[in-house]
Design a protein around this motif. Structure first.
Motif, short mmCIF file in Angstrom:
data_model
loop_
_atom_site.label_atom_id
_atom_site.label_comp_id
_atom_site.label_asym_id
_atom_site.label_seq_id
_atom_site.Cartn_x
_atom_site.Cartn_y
_atom_site.Cartn_z
N ARG A 87 0.78 -1.32 -0.20
CA ARG A 87 0.06 0.03 -0.10
C ARG A 87 1.10 1.30 -0.04
NH1 ARG A 87 -3.71 -1.83 4.20
NH2 ARG A 87 -2.53 -0.54 5.57
N ASP A 91 1.18 4.35 -2.86
CA ASP A 91 0.73 5.63 -2.54
C ASP A 91 2.03 6.45 -2.82
OD1 ASP A 91 -1.75 4.92 -1.68
OD2 ASP A 91 -1.44 5.40 0.55
N SER A 94 1.60 7.18 -6.31
CA SER A 94 0.63 7.80 -6.75
C SER A 94 1.18 9.26 -6.54
CB SER A 94 -0.53 7.53 -5.75
OG SER A 94 -1.01 6.54 -6.37
N ASN A 158 -10.19 7.50 -2.52
CA ASN A 158 -9.44 7.98 -1.24
C ASN A 158 -10.52 8.45 -0.25
OD1 ASN A 158 -7.20 7.02 -2.55
ND2 ASN A 158 -6.17 8.81 -2.51
N THR A 222 -1.39 4.93 5.44
CA THR A 222 -0.22 5.33 5.01
C THR A 222 -0.02 6.76 5.54
OG1 THR A 222 -0.99 6.07 2.81
CG2 THR A 222 0.17 3.79 3.29
N GLY A 225 -3.12 9.57 1.93
CA GLY A 225 -4.32 9.46 1.05
C GLY A 225 -4.97 10.84 0.64
N ILE A 228 -2.73 13.11 -1.69
CA ILE A 228 -2.64 12.49 -2.91
C ILE A 228 -4.02 13.36 -3.51
CG2 ILE A 228 -3.42 10.91 -4.49
CD1 ILE A 228 -1.80 8.86 -2.66
#
Ligand code: ADP
Length: 266
Positions: A87, A91, A94, A158, A222, A225, A228
């Motif tokens: 994950r 992330d 991303s 998200n 993380t 989210g 991002i």
């Protein structure tokens, strides 16, 4: 932050003549500082699960594998930490992708908003079942918006995922739509645990997570989210607002221009 360069320096009789150029390098310095912080935070976050995985694997190899209870327990920890690592890697990828997205790489097209929202909700069915939360899609079926559907999809995913995870059993998450003259809004609202006023701006910082004693049981994540989401909303020319109250729930309001064009400021 200022950088100084001496370009001329001469003694004329009893005087010195000096020309100094001063450069304002605040912006470059801040960006560099942020990148250094990001790399050091990311390395730290990656180390934690890796240390757990290698530690438990070593303990198993040193004999714990012969105890069936320990074998099961340690293997499930190794599996959980490996998933965390995947994950985190996703992330990090991303966030670096959204950061490097310029206007050319955005794929703007007409997008049916209710259908896009539903696709993302459907992908979250496992979490919805696990947390026993109801997700309602109240976006009218006939709404079409000009956007990059891949980026908007990730934003919705998200925000809805957070509404599900930071919630109580039988909680509600609602996706809705509003419009004004030249803007449209996407609203993701939940009646979950909420975010305290002094934490509300911090949750958009990379790797920031509200400490466990305030949000009850610590839910794994993380801390990337919302950063991002914020970065993607900016790429799409929009802005994001958060209204939240501890114990009542959170409302994320995203506002976008109706007609998309490069460098749109709203
Ligand atoms: P993650 O969920 O992986 O920790 P995010 O960046 O998505 O990372 O969120 C940062 C923090 O903000 C979360 O750890 C959580 O404490 C808080 N948060 C985010 N969304 C919500 C929400 N809908 N309700 C309550 N708290 C939230």
């Amino acid at each position: 932050v200022v950088e100084a360069t001496v370009v001329y320096n001469k003694q004329v009789h009893h005087r010195f003549e000096v020309i100094v150029l001063l450069y304002d390098i605040t912006e470059a310095w801040t960006v560099e500082q942020m990148q250094l912080n990001f790399v050091s935070n990311a390395s730290h976050e990656l180390r934690t699960p890796i240390t757990a995985i290698s530690g438990f694997a070593e303990t198993l190899m040193n004999g714990a594998k012969n105890d069936p209870d320990k074998l099961d327990e340690f293997l499930s920890i190794i599996q959980k930490e490996s998933r965390k690592l995947v994950r985190l890697a996703d992330d990090i990828l991303s966030i670096s992708r959204t950061q490097s997205d310029d206007e050319q790489s955005l794929q703007i097209s007409d997008c049916e908003l209710a259908a896009l929202g539903q696709e993302e909700i459907d992908l979250l069915h496992r979490g919805i079942q696990l947390h026993q939360v109801t997700v309602s899609n109240k976006i009218p079926k006939d709404v079409t918006v000009q956007t990059d559907s891949q980026q908007l999809g990730q934003i919705i995913k998200n925000l809805v995922a957070n509404g599900i995870r930071y919630n109580h059993p039988h909680g509600q998450v609602t996706l809705s739509y509003a419009e004004t003259n030249n803007r449209w809004q996407l609203i993701v609202e939940d009646d979950g645990i909420g975010i305290a006023a002094d934490e509300q701006h911090k949750v958009f910082e990379r790797f920031y997570r509200v400490s466990s004693n305030k949000s009850g049981e610590l839910i794994s994540g993380t801390g990337l989210g919302l950063p991002i989401v914020a970065e993607s909303v900016k790429n799409l020319g929009g802005e994001i607002r958060l209204n939240s109250e501890v114990g009542k729930g959170s409302k994320f309001i995203l506002t976008f221009p109706k007609t998309w064009h490069p460098n749109t400021e709203i």
